[in-house]
Each structure stands twice: as C-alpha cells, then as structure tokens.
Design a protein around this motif. Structure first.
Motif, PDB file in Angstrom:
ATOM      1  N   GLY A   1      17.448  -0.561  -9.677  1.00 40.40           N
ATOM      2  CA  GLY A   1      18.864  -0.341  -9.397  1.00 40.40           C
ATOM      3  C   GLY A   1      19.231  -0.434  -7.933  1.00 40.40           C
ATOM      4  O   GLY A   1      20.397  -0.255  -7.577  1.00 40.40           O
ATOM      5  N   ASP A   2      18.250  -0.719  -7.073  1.00 39.00           N
ATOM      6  CA  ASP A   2      18.512  -0.783  -5.637  1.00 39.00           C
ATOM      7  C   ASP A   2      19.072  -2.143  -5.227  1.00 39.00           C
ATOM      8  O   ASP A   2      18.745  -3.161  -5.846  1.00 39.00           O
ATOM      9  CB  ASP A   2      17.220  -0.535  -4.847  1.00 39.00           C
ATOM     10  CG  ASP A   2      16.706   0.875  -5.002  1.00 39.00           C
ATOM     11  OD1 ASP A   2      17.515   1.769  -5.295  1.00 39.00           O
ATOM     12  OD2 ASP A   2      15.486   1.086  -4.821  1.00 39.00           O
ATOM     13  N   PRO A   3      19.895  -2.185  -4.196  1.00 39.27           N
ATOM     14  CA  PRO A   3      20.330  -3.487  -3.664  1.00 39.27           C
ATOM     15  C   PRO A   3      19.124  -4.291  -3.202  1.00 39.27           C
ATOM     16  O   PRO A   3      18.146  -3.732  -2.698  1.00 39.27           O
ATOM     17  CB  PRO A   3      21.217  -3.107  -2.477  1.00 39.27           C
ATOM     18  CG  PRO A   3      21.603  -1.679  -2.711  1.00 39.27           C
ATOM     19  CD  PRO A   3      20.469  -1.049  -3.452  1.00 39.27           C
TER      20      PRO A   3
ATOM     21  N   PRO B   1       0.814  -1.224   0.000  1.00 39.48           N
ATOM     22  CA  PRO B   1       0.000   0.000   0.000  1.00 39.48           C
ATOM     23  C   PRO B   1       0.848   1.275   0.000  1.00 39.48           C
ATOM     24  O   PRO B   1       0.491   2.267  -0.632  1.00 39.48           O
ATOM     25  CB  PRO B   1      -0.820  -0.135   1.292  1.00 39.48           C
ATOM     26  CG  PRO B   1      -0.863  -1.595   1.572  1.00 39.48           C
ATOM     27  CD  PRO B   1       0.477  -2.103   1.137  1.00 39.48           C
ATOM     28  N   GLY B   2       1.972   1.244   0.720  1.00 41.35           N
ATOM     29  CA  GLY B   2       2.861   2.397   0.735  1.00 41.35           C
ATOM     30  C   GLY B   2       3.512   2.631  -0.616  1.00 41.35           C
ATOM     31  O   GLY B   2       3.673   3.782  -1.048  1.00 41.35           O
ATOM     32  N   GLN B   3       3.895   1.542  -1.282  1.00 39.08           N
ATOM     33  CA  GLN B   3       4.449   1.687  -2.629  1.00 39.08           C
ATOM     34  C   GLN B   3       3.457   2.384  -3.552  1.00 39.08           C
ATOM     35  O   GLN B   3       3.827   3.263  -4.339  1.00 39.08           O
ATOM     36  CB  GLN B   3       4.788   0.314  -3.214  1.00 39.08           C
ATOM     37  CG  GLN B   3       6.062  -0.320  -2.684  1.00 39.08           C
ATOM     38  CD  GLN B   3       6.402  -1.588  -3.442  1.00 39.08           C
ATOM     39  OE1 GLN B   3       6.223  -2.690  -2.924  1.00 39.08           O
ATOM     40  NE2 GLN B   3       6.872  -1.443  -4.664  1.00 39.08           N
ATOM     41  N   PHE B   4       2.195   1.984  -3.451  1.00 40.67           N
ATOM     42  CA  PHE B   4       1.167   2.582  -4.306  1.00 40.67           C
ATOM     43  C   PHE B   4       1.010   4.069  -4.001  1.00 40.67           C
ATOM     44  O   PHE B   4       0.957   4.902  -4.925  1.00 40.67           O
ATOM     45  CB  PHE B   4      -0.158   1.852  -4.096  1.00 40.67           C
ATOM     46  CG  PHE B   4      -1.312   2.451  -4.853  1.00 40.67           C
ATOM     47  CD1 PHE B   4      -1.472   2.217  -6.208  1.00 40.67           C
ATOM     48  CD2 PHE B   4      -2.226   3.272  -4.199  1.00 40.67           C
ATOM     49  CE1 PHE B   4      -2.524   2.782  -6.914  1.00 40.67           C
ATOM     50  CE2 PHE B   4      -3.282   3.846  -4.892  1.00 40.67           C
ATOM     51  CZ  PHE B   4      -3.435   3.593  -6.250  1.00 40.67           C
ATOM     52  N   ARG B   5       0.935   4.428  -2.733  1.00 44.64           N
ATOM     53  CA  ARG B   5       0.751   5.833  -2.367  1.00 44.64           C
ATOM     54  C   ARG B   5       1.953   6.681  -2.777  1.00 44.64           C
ATOM     55  O   ARG B   5       1.801   7.851  -3.130  1.00 44.64           O
ATOM     56  CB  ARG B   5       0.521   5.955  -0.858  1.00 44.64           C
ATOM     57  CG  ARG B   5      -0.790   5.348  -0.378  1.00 44.64           C
ATOM     58  CD  ARG B   5      -0.957   5.538   1.124  1.00 44.64           C
ATOM     59  NE  ARG B   5      -2.149   4.866   1.603  1.00 44.64           N
ATOM     60  CZ  ARG B   5      -3.376   5.372   1.555  1.00 44.64           C
ATOM     61  NH1 ARG B   5      -3.544   6.567   1.016  1.00 44.64           N
ATOM     62  NH2 ARG B   5      -4.415   4.699   2.019  1.00 44.64           N
ATOM     63  N   LEU B   6       3.137   6.091  -2.726  1.00 42.85           N
ATOM     64  CA  LEU B   6       4.350   6.823  -3.089  1.00 42.85           C
ATOM     65  C   LEU B   6       4.604   6.821  -4.596  1.00 42.85           C
ATOM     66  O   LEU B   6       5.492   7.525  -5.074  1.00 42.85           O
ATOM     67  CB  LEU B   6       5.558   6.209  -2.380  1.00 42.85           C
ATOM     68  CG  LEU B   6       5.618   6.404  -0.864  1.00 42.85           C
ATOM     69  CD1 LEU B   6       6.588   5.417  -0.240  1.00 42.85           C
ATOM     70  CD2 LEU B   6       6.016   7.838  -0.522  1.00 42.85           C
ATOM     71  N   GLY B   7       3.851   6.011  -5.330  1.00 40.68           N
ATOM     72  CA  GLY B   7       4.062   5.905  -6.767  1.00 40.68           C
ATOM     73  C   GLY B   7       5.350   5.203  -7.128  1.00 40.68           C
ATOM     74  O   GLY B   7       5.944   5.479  -8.181  1.00 40.68           O
ATOM     75  N   LEU B   8       5.784   4.273  -6.273  1.00 41.48           N
ATOM     76  CA  LEU B   8       7.033   3.535  -6.521  1.00 41.48           C
ATOM     77  C   LEU B   8       6.766   2.387  -7.487  1.00 41.48           C
ATOM     78  O   LEU B   8       6.117   1.404  -7.134  1.00 41.48           O
ATOM     79  CB  LEU B   8       7.593   2.992  -5.216  1.00 41.48           C
ATOM     80  CG  LEU B   8       8.492   3.903  -4.385  1.00 41.48           C
ATOM     81  CD1 LEU B   8       8.901   3.188  -3.115  1.00 41.48           C
ATOM     82  CD2 LEU B   8       9.715   4.340  -5.163  1.00 41.48           C
ATOM     83  N   GLN B   9       7.273   2.484  -8.690  1.00 38.80           N
ATOM     84  CA  GLN B   9       7.135   1.441  -9.690  1.00 38.80           C
ATOM     85  C   GLN B   9       8.334   0.486  -9.610  1.00 38.80           C
ATOM     86  O   GLN B   9       9.400   0.858  -9.105  1.00 38.80           O
ATOM     87  CB  GLN B   9       7.052   2.057 -11.095  1.00 38.80           C
ATOM     88  CG  GLN B   9       5.902   3.029 -11.274  1.00 38.80           C
ATOM     89  CD  GLN B   9       4.555   2.356 -11.083  1.00 38.80           C
ATOM     90  OE1 GLN B   9       4.373   1.192 -11.459  1.00 38.80           O
ATOM     91  NE2 GLN B   9       3.602   3.070 -10.497  1.00 38.80           N
ATOM     92  N   PRO B  10       8.174  -0.734 -10.115  1.00 45.86           N
ATOM     93  CA  PRO B  10       9.310  -1.675 -10.119  1.00 45.86           C
ATOM     94  C   PRO B  10      10.559  -1.097 -10.768  1.00 45.86           C
ATOM     95  O   PRO B  10      11.688  -1.386 -10.329  1.00 45.86           O
ATOM     96  CB  PRO B  10       8.764  -2.864 -10.915  1.00 45.86           C
ATOM     97  CG  PRO B  10       7.283  -2.823 -10.672  1.00 45.86           C
ATOM     98  CD  PRO B  10       6.937  -1.362 -10.611  1.00 45.86           C
ATOM     99  N   ALA B  11      10.378  -0.279 -11.795  1.00 48.41           N
ATOM    100  CA  ALA B  11      11.536   0.311 -12.461  1.00 48.41           C
ATOM    101  C   ALA B  11      12.314   1.237 -11.524  1.00 48.41           C
ATOM    102  O   ALA B  11      13.533   1.386 -11.644  1.00 48.41           O
ATOM    103  CB  ALA B  11      11.083   1.091 -13.693  1.00 48.41           C
ATOM    104  N   SER B  12      11.592   1.861 -10.546  1.00 49.82           N
ATOM    105  CA  SER B  12      12.252   2.757  -9.604  1.00 49.82           C
ATOM    106  C   SER B  12      13.142   2.006  -8.630  1.00 49.82           C
ATOM    107  O   SER B  12      14.042   2.586  -8.015  1.00 49.82           O
ATOM    108  CB  SER B  12      11.196   3.542  -8.813  1.00 49.82           C
ATOM    109  OG  SER B  12      10.310   4.221  -9.666  1.00 49.82           O
ATOM    110  N   LEU B  13      12.889   0.712  -8.478  1.00 47.02           N
ATOM    111  CA  LEU B  13      13.642  -0.101  -7.524  1.00 47.02           C
ATOM    112  C   LEU B  13      14.690  -0.981  -8.195  1.00 47.02           C
ATOM    113  O   LEU B  13      15.487  -1.632  -7.508  1.00 47.02           O
ATOM    114  CB  LEU B  13      12.677  -1.004  -6.739  1.00 47.02           C
ATOM    115  CG  LEU B  13      11.517  -0.313  -6.021  1.00 47.02           C
ATOM    116  CD1 LEU B  13      10.563  -1.352  -5.443  1.00 47.02           C
ATOM    117  CD2 LEU B  13      12.025   0.615  -4.927  1.00 47.02           C
TER     118      LEU B  13
END
Length: 306
Positions: free
Chosen positions: A231-233, A217-229
């Motif tokens: 490059g993350d460890p 739910p937090g990912q959705f509210r923040l607009g965090l898409q898989p592409a945004s993650l």
C-alpha cells in the motif's frame, strides 16, 4: 543519487567529555560553500583550473566525472586503466580520466593511494541538471578520507580538517554533540549503528544519496514482507548504471541515530544489495537539518545536538 556502490556498536550518548589526547592536532585547512539543490549536496571544485560542480558523496568509493564534463574540463583519458563500478542501476566500466589537478577550497586533492594520483572514474549520473545547475561529477571517499569533514548542511558549509594523534571528544565546536563509533569495513565506507523501529541496523553514511534507503538485509531484519509495502507509494529510481529499481516509501515508527530520535520517518525500501553489505543508507535527507563531523582519523561520527 540513491545507493552505490551481528556486531552492533552501542550508540554513545552525551557523556561527560573526555579531554583530547596529548599532542592532538586539529588543523583547519579550508571552508567550502555547500548548496542543496533537488536533494543533492553540491560543492565547487576546480579541475585543471576550471570551475566545476560536484556532489559531496561519502557513499562513493571512487570519485566520478561525467562524459560531458570530460570534454568541457579538457580531461585526458587513461589508455590503460579503467574502473568497473556497481550500483543499484547495474555495472559501469569505462576508461578513467586523468586531470592534471584537483583543488577544493584552495587545497590540492590527491587520492588515498600509494602514488597519490588524481584519477577519476568516468560514468553516468542519474541526474546532471538540478534547477539549472549542471553536475559534473561526484567527490567520493578516495579523496575525502584524507580529511576529517565538518559537514554543516544548515550552515551551507564544509570544513576540511587534518587531525593527528587525537581521541575522545576533540572537536572545536562550541555546542554539545554526541559521539558515535563507526566501522570502516570497505575502502573507508562509514558504517554507523542505528535503531529503526527498535531493531539495531548497520547504516552506511551516504551524503550522495538524496534520500535514505532500507536495503534487502534491513528488510529481512525488520521482517518487512512485500505485503507490508503493497500500500506504500512507489517509484522507479535510477542510480549508477542503466537499470531502474522499484522502491517503496514506507512510514516507520522511529529512527534513532547518535542519541537523536526521528518520529515517523518516511524511508525508501527496496530489495537491493549494497556494497559494503549494510542494512540501510543514511542519505542527504537525514543530514538536511544537522551538523555532523566525520572523523576518518579516529573512526567516529559526531552529531551536533540541537
């Protein structure tokens, strides 16, 4: 251990203190030493008169003991009652354990139930050994919510209080502190209003989680898409249950809780659902340099100002 099991409240700042209500009683019951090992906040507990080590876990609806601890603590199993628990790792269902006694800092513990029993869920922990320390279980809200909790991680101590007929700013602390109203939507789960990258979120205070976590739910509210993650460890992380979950460590701009702001926090992100349904967890990493007071009696979280 990570994870467990729009009305947003305004963060209360350092307003002029209001006196405690007339007849307010704040009774200190015990002070217990805390240790932080491998990201876990642990405390000593006596089970059937035998010394044990449990994780302090405000995120756990029910307290839990491991199968290994059942044997060396001499716990009887309940032939009729079991517990099904859900976590990020899946679902666990086993017969409960029935200790004759549980004592924390000399204070006898009972569950917040009609019968005031001492029943413990038996389950699997993702880690039971931290630098030579053996973890026997987790102490959850079914026992903890009968007290107010003064959790001082930098000072390595937990103080249990009995609080009655209090409101406002009633803490016996010498320094300043901010008051944050919390909601308790599910079996006394502590849901705190926070702001992450300018977005208001609902976070469960989970002292049993070694690290904070942004859930689906937090990912959705923040607009965090898989592409945004991408490059993350990332890492495979386990919780309650046998399954592994892929999580990413993402760097955010800011996290604000109780009037205090953390710049560039690095927080785990995973598309998991938490219970109760919240946007994120505030884990032991947030507590590491803070003293807080969890008031189940007045539905407030107090955060000491540094």
């Amino acid at each position: 251990m990570i994870a467990k099991t729009g009305l947003f409240l305004l963060l209360a700042g350092l307003s002029m203190p209001r006196p405690a209500a007339a007849g307010c009683v704040v009774d200190s019951k015990a002070t217990i030493p805390l240790e932080v090992t491998g990201g876990a906040i642990t405390l000593p507990l006596e089970v059937n008169g035998i010394a044990a080590t449990f994780i302090l876990d405000t995120g756990a609806q029910r307290s839990l003991v491991t199968e290994e601890a059942v044997h060396h603590l001499g716990l009887a199993r309940d032939e009729w009652v079991g517990t099904t628990m859900r976590g990020v790792g899946g679902i666990e269902s086993r017969p409960n354990a029935d200790p004759r006694s549980l004592t924390l800092g000399g204070v006898p513990l009972v569950r917040r139930t009609v019968t005031h029993d001492t029943s413990l869920t038996v389950g699997i922990l993702p880690r039971t050994h931290f630098a030579g320390l053996v973890i026997d279980g987790v102490l959850g809200r079914d026992f903890l919510s009968l007290f107010d909790l003064d959790i001082d991680v930098p000072g390595n101590r937990l103080t249990l209080y009995q609080v009655h007929d209090c409101a406002g700013r009633f803490l016996p602390w010498q320094g300043g502190y901010a008051s944050v109203p919390v909601t308790l939507p599910d079996e006394d789960a502590l849901v705190v209003p926070v702001t992450l990258d300018g977005t208001p979120l609902r976070a469960m205070l989970d002292t049993g989680a070694s690290a904070s976590l942004v859930a689906a739910p937090g990912q959705f509210r923040l607009g965090l898409q898989p592409a945004s993650l991408a490059g993350d460890p990332s890492d495979q992380v386990s919780g309650l249950g046998p399954h592994m979950v892929t999580m990413h460590r993402h760097t955010f701009h800011s996290l604000r809780v109780g009037g205090q702001t953390i710049d560039t926090p690095v927080i785990w992100v995973a598309p998991v659902q938490l219970r109760p349904i919240v946007d994120m967890l505030l884990g032991a990493d947030w507590l590491a340099h803070r003293r807080i007071w969890v008031s189940f009696a007045t539905r407030q979280l107090f955060v000491a100002t540094r």
